[in-house]
Design an enzyme around this catalytic site. Structure first.
Site, mmCIF file in Angstrom:
data_model
loop_
_atom_site.group_PDB
_atom_site.id
_atom_site.type_symbol
_atom_site.label_atom_id
_atom_site.label_comp_id
_atom_site.label_asym_id
_atom_site.label_seq_id
_atom_site.Cartn_x
_atom_site.Cartn_y
_atom_site.Cartn_z
ATOM 1 N N LYS A 8 -2.348 -4.129 -25.387
ATOM 2 C CA LYS A 8 -1.790 -5.461 -25.123
ATOM 3 C C LYS A 8 -0.428 -5.597 -25.773
ATOM 4 O O LYS A 8 0.522 -6.075 -25.169
ATOM 5 C CB LYS A 8 -2.755 -6.516 -25.680
ATOM 6 C CG LYS A 8 -2.865 -7.738 -24.893
ATOM 7 C CD LYS A 8 -3.837 -7.680 -23.755
ATOM 8 C CE LYS A 8 -3.743 -6.508 -22.832
ATOM 9 N NZ LYS A 8 -4.773 -6.415 -21.848
ATOM 10 N N GLY A 28 0.835 -1.197 0.000
ATOM 11 C CA GLY A 28 0.000 0.000 0.000
ATOM 12 C C GLY A 28 0.864 1.239 0.000
ATOM 13 O O GLY A 28 2.070 1.180 -0.268
HETATM 14 C C1 F6R Z 1 -3.698 -4.300 -19.032
HETATM 15 C C2 F6R Z 1 -4.248 -4.308 -17.700
HETATM 16 C C3 F6R Z 1 -4.422 -3.011 -17.021
HETATM 17 C C4 F6R Z 1 -5.613 -3.067 -16.049
HETATM 18 C C5 F6R Z 1 -5.683 -1.780 -15.236
HETATM 19 C C6 F6R Z 1 -6.894 -1.770 -14.345
HETATM 20 O O1 F6R Z 1 -3.518 -5.582 -19.543
HETATM 21 O O2 F6R Z 1 -4.507 -5.333 -17.143
HETATM 22 O O3 F6R Z 1 -4.561 -1.964 -17.922
HETATM 23 O O4 F6R Z 1 -6.780 -3.244 -16.784
HETATM 24 O O5 F6R Z 1 -4.526 -1.660 -14.472
HETATM 25 O O6 F6R Z 1 -6.878 -2.861 -13.487
HETATM 26 P P1 F6R Z 1 -8.209 -3.421 -12.845
HETATM 27 O O7 F6R Z 1 -9.048 -3.939 -13.957
HETATM 28 O O8 F6R Z 1 -7.752 -4.489 -11.919
HETATM 29 O O9 F6R Z 1 -8.870 -2.266 -12.146
#
Ligand code: F6R
Length: 592
Positions: free
Chosen positions: A473, A99
């Protein structure tokens, strides 16, 4: 970010800690370390991966108590001084932290005045010292933790022990994940349940501002006022949190190939016996709201672009915002807005920041997440789980498809439109076909792209949203600069970058935009671009690179994102890069 583990009472905690850290290194892998009790506090840590840590940890450690950490650097460089575990100045407290402590500087100044000195730059080391400062005064770790929690501001999951008690771990948390695993004669903690499942199927998820004292046979949880409280014991579906590679060389490949069962699982979870199964009150609230605000980051934001369009198709006005932008400048279109947050991990700090704003303004809200028990799952008004199974590869693939699939179902359920079910079923056949027959073709394109330094993706409407995800990606795991451009925007600027040999990947899957996209292809070809066209059978023309079966165009992110994922995967592989753990990234972005 960062992964933390702890064990007390276990016979061989070294194995648990090392294997656990390995499972959690999707959360960061700049440096790693562990600490245990052997006539006082002992620490082994170094810069580099968990594998490296494993190579320097002796096999004969005798200790029933151990904590470990894998780091994604925030405060201070990824060097040995800033590597966890941290020990306090007088060596009484040792801890690991996931954190960010926002007010660590003022606490550091205060401690400095009190004679404390610091060996590194982390906010975590400051907490270790603050804890020691109070522990030396009151000799009670629970009182000291309570005091520390009343002073520190930010997100934290902290596990540690004192130099005078080899029988117990202390843990405390706010806005960062921490799961306790209940064993038989031992107890464990970790940032998520995956390292724990080999040992137990009984878990406790602490609430924010809880602390717990964890011993061999006992777990005592206290709320922020210091009252002893009971938190629910839960069990989890082990298959969905398993880290087993199942014979695949990389998690990314495994996760791409899980897309078909995931589409089936989501569809059957939320639609059965000719009925949508979403919470009736949720659907009523969505229908009664006059504007849907989507907030998300990265890949999840790309899913929200598609989802926003789905809601518009059913007559809802919708806006989509990048969470870190909306968090600082929130706007509330409409009289009765409803906020949909999307997050694979459910722990993304930018979204947690948004949730504070959402709550302050008393806005109705829903989280769509893959992680039951995550901070957002627990704190949003409504939650819909993706049921995609744990996603280990840093680059999100199956979770993206799951998000779009769920959004398609949710939007359709507003008007009870079951046509989406058949459209999704058909998509599944397209994905299966790609997985079975198209890999050699995609590998060939990857081998042509691997040495390029710039690659453009072009699309319009849904294909533009897909292009954004395809481009993200590729850049994430191949380190090739890439941009996604809406076909219509090309001539408003980006066309200046087109030069001889520049690869341009074009999606043409929508009859309404196909003629304009063909025009764009001519524009870039005439300036020397090397064009790769991915089209559907109905819209294909001679010379197109990859032609897939037809499907409902609004589902391109479900049907053919698999091509984009394979392409990024094979380019990364061809370059010899670490597909699952690309540089500088972490899976769970728990810092703003
Ligand atoms: C790309 C990827 C990131 C996440 C972003 C948000 O492959 O995984 O762009 O989508 O960091 O993460 P979450 O969806 O966990 O809030």
């Amino acid at each position: 970010m960062c992964g933390i583990v702890g064990a007390v009472g276990l016979n061989n905690p070294t194995e648990y800690v090392q294997k656990g850290l390995k499972m959690l290194d999707y959360r960061g892998y700049d440096s790693a370390g562990l600490a245990y009790f052997d006539n006082g506090i002992k620490i082994i840590k170094d810069v580099g991966s968990v594998e490296h840590l494993m190579s320097i940890v002796p096999s004969n450690i005798i200790s029933n108590l151990m904590i470990g950490h894998t780091r994604w650097a925030t405060h201070g460089a990824p060097d040995i001084r800033n590597t966890h575990p941290h020990i306090s100045f007088n060596k009484h407290i040792c801890l690991v932290h996931n954190g960010v402590i926002e007010n660590y500087k003022e606490i550091k100044d205060f401690l400095f005045e009190e004679g404390y000195r610091f060996y590194g730059e982390t906010d975590s080391e400051v907490v270790a010292n603050l804890l020691e400062y109070y522990y030396l005064q009151n000799k009670s770790i629970t009182e000291s933790v309570k005091k520390v929690m009343s002073m520190i501001v930010g997100s934290y999951a902290i596990v540690g022990f004192t130099d005078d008690n080899k029988e117990s771990l202390f843990v405390f948390k706010n806005a960062s994940p921490l799961v306790i695993g209940i064993g038989d004669g031992f107890n464990l903690v970790a940032s998520d349940a995956s390292p724990l499942v080999k040992y137990t199927n009984r878990f406790i998820e602490l609430d924010d501002f809880d602390q717990a004292i964890i011993e061999h046979h006992d777990i005592n949880v206290f709320d922020k006022d210091g009252n002893r409280v009971k938190r629910k014991i839960i069990t989890k579906d082990i298959e969905l949190i398993s880290h087993d590679l199942k014979g695949y060389p990389h998690y990314m490949l495994k996760e791409i190939e899980e897309i078909v069962p995931i589409i089936h699982r989501i569809t059957s979870t939320y639609y059965q016996d000719n009925k949508f199964l979403f919470d009736k009150q949720l659907i009523k609230d969505l229908n009664e709201s006059d504007h849907i605000i989507f907030v998300a980051c990265g890949t999840s934001y790309h899913a929200s672009l598609v989802g926003g369009r789905y809601f518009e198709n059913y007559g809802k006005s919708a806006s989509r915002f990048i969470a870190s932008e909306w968090a600082f400048h929130p706007t509330f279109p409409g009289q009765k807005p409803f906020v949909i947050l999307i997050s694979q991990s459910g722990e993304t700090a930018d979204l947690i920041h948004c949730l504070d704003t959402i709550k302050k303004h008393n806005l109705n809200n829903l989280i769509i997440t893959n992680t039951g028990g995550s901070t957002l799952d627990r704190n949003c008004r409504y939650s819909l789980l993706l049921h995609a199974g744990i996603e280990v590869s840093v680059a999100s693939t199956k979770a993206y498809v799951a998000q779009v699939t769920l959004l398609a179902l949710l939007a359709a359920s507003l008007q009870n439109d079951a046509s989406v079910i058949d459209d999704l079923k058909h998509c599944v056949t397209v994905v299966e076909d790609i997985q079975k027959n198209y890999k050699p073709m995609i590998q060939k394109v990857a081998s042509e792209l691997k040495d390029k330094t710039n690659i453009f993706y072009l699309g319009r409407s849904y294909d533009y949203f897909l292009s954004l995800e395809a481009s993200l990606k590729l850049k994430e795991i191949s380190y090739i600069h890439s941009e996604a451009i809406p076909g219509g925007e090309l001539k408003h600027g980006p066309i200046a970058l087109i030069e001889e040999g520049l690869p341009v990947i074009v999606f043409i899957t929508d009859p309404s935009t196909a003629p304009s996209m063909r025009g764009n292809i001519e524009e870039v070809k005439s300036r020397g671009a090397k064009v790769y066209v991915i089209s559907t059978a109905e819209l294909a023309q001679q010379g197109d690179t990859i032609i897939v079966k037809d499907y409902a165009p609004y589902l391109s992110s479900v049907a053919i994102s698999t091509i984009a994922f394979y392409l990024a995967y094979y380019v990364s592989l061809a370059k010899g890069l670490n597909v699952d753990k690309p540089r500088n990234l972490a899976k769970s972005v728990t810092v703003e």
